[in-house]
Design a protein around this motif. Structure first.
Motif, PDB file in Angstrom:
ATOM      1  N   PRO A   6       0.673  -1.470   0.025  1.00 13.77           N
ATOM      2  CA  PRO A   6       0.016  -0.256   0.334  1.00 13.77           C
ATOM      3  C   PRO A   6       0.953   0.892  -0.026  1.00 13.77           C
ATOM      4  O   PRO A   6       2.042   1.175   0.306  1.00 13.77           O
ATOM      5  CB  PRO A   6      -0.791   0.188   1.445  1.00 13.77           C
ATOM      6  CG  PRO A   6      -0.138  -1.419   1.872  1.00 13.77           C
ATOM      7  CD  PRO A   6       0.906  -2.246   1.280  1.00 13.77           C
ATOM      8  N   LYS A   7       0.321   2.102  -0.499  1.00 15.05           N
ATOM      9  CA  LYS A   7       0.927   3.497  -0.434  1.00 15.05           C
ATOM     10  C   LYS A   7       1.510   4.224   0.501  1.00 15.05           C
ATOM     11  O   LYS A   7       0.024   4.002   1.416  1.00 15.05           O
ATOM     12  CB  LYS A   7       0.465   4.002  -1.736  1.00 15.05           C
ATOM     13  CG  LYS A   7       1.083   5.960  -1.770  1.00 15.05           C
ATOM     14  CD  LYS A   7       0.365   6.745  -2.849  1.00 15.05           C
ATOM     15  CE  LYS A   7       1.336   8.267  -2.512  1.00 15.05           C
ATOM     16  NZ  LYS A   7      -0.575   9.086  -2.753  1.00 15.05           N
ATOM     17  N   LYS A   8       2.442   5.046   1.434  1.00 13.08           N
ATOM     18  CA  LYS A   8       2.622   5.280   2.481  1.00 13.08           C
ATOM     19  C   LYS A   8       1.594   6.615   2.854  1.00 13.08           C
ATOM     20  O   LYS A   8       1.593   7.444   2.306  1.00 13.08           O
ATOM     21  CB  LYS A   8       4.036   5.449   3.136  1.00 13.08           C
ATOM     22  CG  LYS A   8       4.496   6.328   3.873  1.00 13.08           C
ATOM     23  CD  LYS A   8       5.603   7.340   4.471  1.00 13.08           C
ATOM     24  CE  LYS A   8       5.097   8.931   5.187  1.00 13.08           C
ATOM     25  NZ  LYS A   8       4.488   9.517   4.994  1.00 13.08           N
ATOM     26  N   SER A   9       0.748   5.964   3.778  1.00 14.65           N
ATOM     27  CA  SER A   9      -0.411   7.381   4.536  1.00 14.65           C
ATOM     28  C   SER A   9       0.417   8.552   4.769  1.00 14.65           C
ATOM     29  O   SER A   9       1.521   8.613   4.997  1.00 14.65           O
ATOM     30  CB  SER A   9      -0.715   7.129   5.911  1.00 14.65           C
ATOM     31  OG  SER A   9      -1.621   7.815   5.868  1.00 14.65           O
ATOM     32  N   MET A  10      -0.255   9.470   4.243  1.00 15.52           N
ATOM     33  CA  MET A  10       0.295  11.278   4.354  1.00 15.52           C
ATOM     34  C   MET A  10       0.003  11.655   6.485  1.00 15.52           C
ATOM     35  O   MET A  10       0.337  12.552   6.576  1.00 15.52           O
ATOM     36  CB  MET A  10      -1.006  12.515   3.881  1.00 15.52           C
ATOM     37  CG  MET A  10      -0.015  12.245   2.444  1.00 15.52           C
ATOM     38  SD  MET A  10       1.192  12.257   2.044  1.00 15.52           S
ATOM     39  CE  MET A  10       1.642  13.574   1.872  1.00 15.52           C
ATOM     40  N   LEU A  11      -1.052  10.590   6.406  1.00 16.54           N
ATOM     41  CA  LEU A  11      -1.318  10.409   7.962  1.00 16.54           C
ATOM     42  C   LEU A  11       0.649  10.830   8.839  1.00 16.54           C
ATOM     43  O   LEU A  11       0.053  12.424   9.858  1.00 16.54           O
ATOM     44  CB  LEU A  11      -2.332   9.846   8.770  1.00 16.54           C
ATOM     45  CG  LEU A  11      -2.825   9.716  10.321  1.00 16.54           C
ATOM     46  CD1 LEU A  11      -3.298  11.035   9.624  1.00 16.54           C
ATOM     47  CD2 LEU A  11      -3.228   8.809  10.214  1.00 16.54           C
ATOM     48  N   TYR A  12       1.569   9.867   8.573  1.00 15.05           N
ATOM     49  CA  TYR A  12       2.383  10.648   9.833  1.00 15.05           C
ATOM     50  C   TYR A  12       3.174  10.378   8.790  1.00 15.05           C
ATOM     51  O   TYR A  12       3.670  10.255   7.703  1.00 15.05           O
ATOM     52  CB  TYR A  12       2.340   9.242  10.156  1.00 15.05           C
ATOM     53  CG  TYR A  12       2.820   7.720   9.053  1.00 15.05           C
ATOM     54  CD1 TYR A  12       3.914   7.973   9.264  1.00 15.05           C
ATOM     55  CD2 TYR A  12       1.889   6.839   8.846  1.00 15.05           C
ATOM     56  CE1 TYR A  12       4.249   6.485   7.840  1.00 15.05           C
ATOM     57  CE2 TYR A  12       1.795   5.800   8.094  1.00 15.05           C
ATOM     58  CZ  TYR A  12       2.935   5.342   7.587  1.00 15.05           C
ATOM     59  OH  TYR A  12       3.675   4.496   6.909  1.00 15.05           O
ATOM     60  N   THR A  13       3.852  11.725   9.175  1.00 19.18           N
ATOM     61  CA  THR A  13       5.291  12.253   8.404  1.00 19.18           C
ATOM     62  C   THR A  13       7.003  11.417   8.447  1.00 19.18           C
ATOM     63  O   THR A  13       8.009  11.965   8.278  1.00 19.18           O
ATOM     64  CB  THR A  13       5.220  14.002   8.253  1.00 19.18           C
ATOM     65  OG1 THR A  13       5.373  14.315   9.539  1.00 19.18           O
ATOM     66  CG2 THR A  13       4.139  14.194   7.789  1.00 19.18           C
ATOM     67  N   ARG A  14       6.878  11.250  10.281  1.00 19.37           N
ATOM     68  CA  ARG A  14       7.890  10.695  10.625  1.00 19.37           C
ATOM     69  C   ARG A  14       9.233  12.743  11.383  1.00 19.37           C
ATOM     70  O   ARG A  14       9.743  12.172  11.949  1.00 19.37           O
ATOM     71  CB  ARG A  14       9.131   9.589   9.726  1.00 19.37           C
ATOM     72  CG  ARG A  14       8.432   8.654  10.144  1.00 19.37           C
ATOM     73  CD  ARG A  14       9.204   8.076   9.701  1.00 19.37           C
ATOM     74  NE  ARG A  14       8.415   6.411   8.885  1.00 19.37           N
ATOM     75  CZ  ARG A  14       7.880   6.005   8.152  1.00 19.37           C
ATOM     76  NH1 ARG A  14       8.675   6.305   6.789  1.00 19.37           N
ATOM     77  NH2 ARG A  14       7.473   4.556   7.728  1.00 19.37           N
TER      78      ARG A  14
END
Length: 172
Positions: A6-14
């Protein structure tokens, strides 16, 4: 057959993993900075009372004193329908009233945490006035809600010569 990741979520940016976050202007500060303390308290208040803002309002960070005057008018309207305050009122009434008292206490915390931000000239002084007036409005609204629902409020009577302090219920 390879499974697609799955594509990395924009919810977390690190980007906050080391205890820093960004302000709206891109400046990075520690998450323990007084600004984030104040923003967190105001965010909690917004969650409690359910404020809503349009995109235009969110882009415009200037604070208009007209908001304070509007709250004062609402307070006057509610207060004119209530018994005069002569004693300290404890949070009481029904669910609506208690909810409003809780929002008021969250608002007071937001006000306290915003004071150092204003003192450091990182926010306009009008924000403090607004939070102070908003807590007054929430108090008046809590009393009005109890009256509207036909409930009583708890009145604290302080100790006087020969008499202990007491809490009495009073119809609104």
């Amino acid at each position: 057959m390879a499974t697609e990741q799955p594509k990395k979520s924009m919810l977390y940016t690190r980007t906050g993993d080391k205890g820093e976050s960004s302000l709206y202007n891109g400046e990075r500060r520690l998450k323990t900075d007084r600004i984030f303390e104040a923003l967190g308290a105001v965010d909690e208040l917004n969650s409690a009372i359910g404020n809503d803002a349009s995109e235009t309002q969110l882009r415009n960070t200037a604070f208009d004193d007209g908001h304070i005057e509007k709250l004062e008018g609402w307070i006057d309207t509610l207060d004119s329908n209530l018994p005069p305050l002569r004693n300290f009122i404890l949070p009481s009434g029904g669910e609506s009233s208690i909810f409003l008292h809780q929002a008021r206490s969250i608002c007071r915390r937001a006000e306290r945490t915003t004071i150092p931000v204003v003192e450091a000239n990182d926010a306009d002084e009008s924000v403090l006035k607004y939070l102070n007036r908003l807590s007054d409005y929430l108090f008046a609204a809590a009393r009005y809600a109890a009256k509207f629902e036909g409930l009583e409020e708890n009145v604290y009577k302080k100790a006087k010569s020969g008499r202990e302090a007491s809490i009495q219920t009073r119809a609104l």
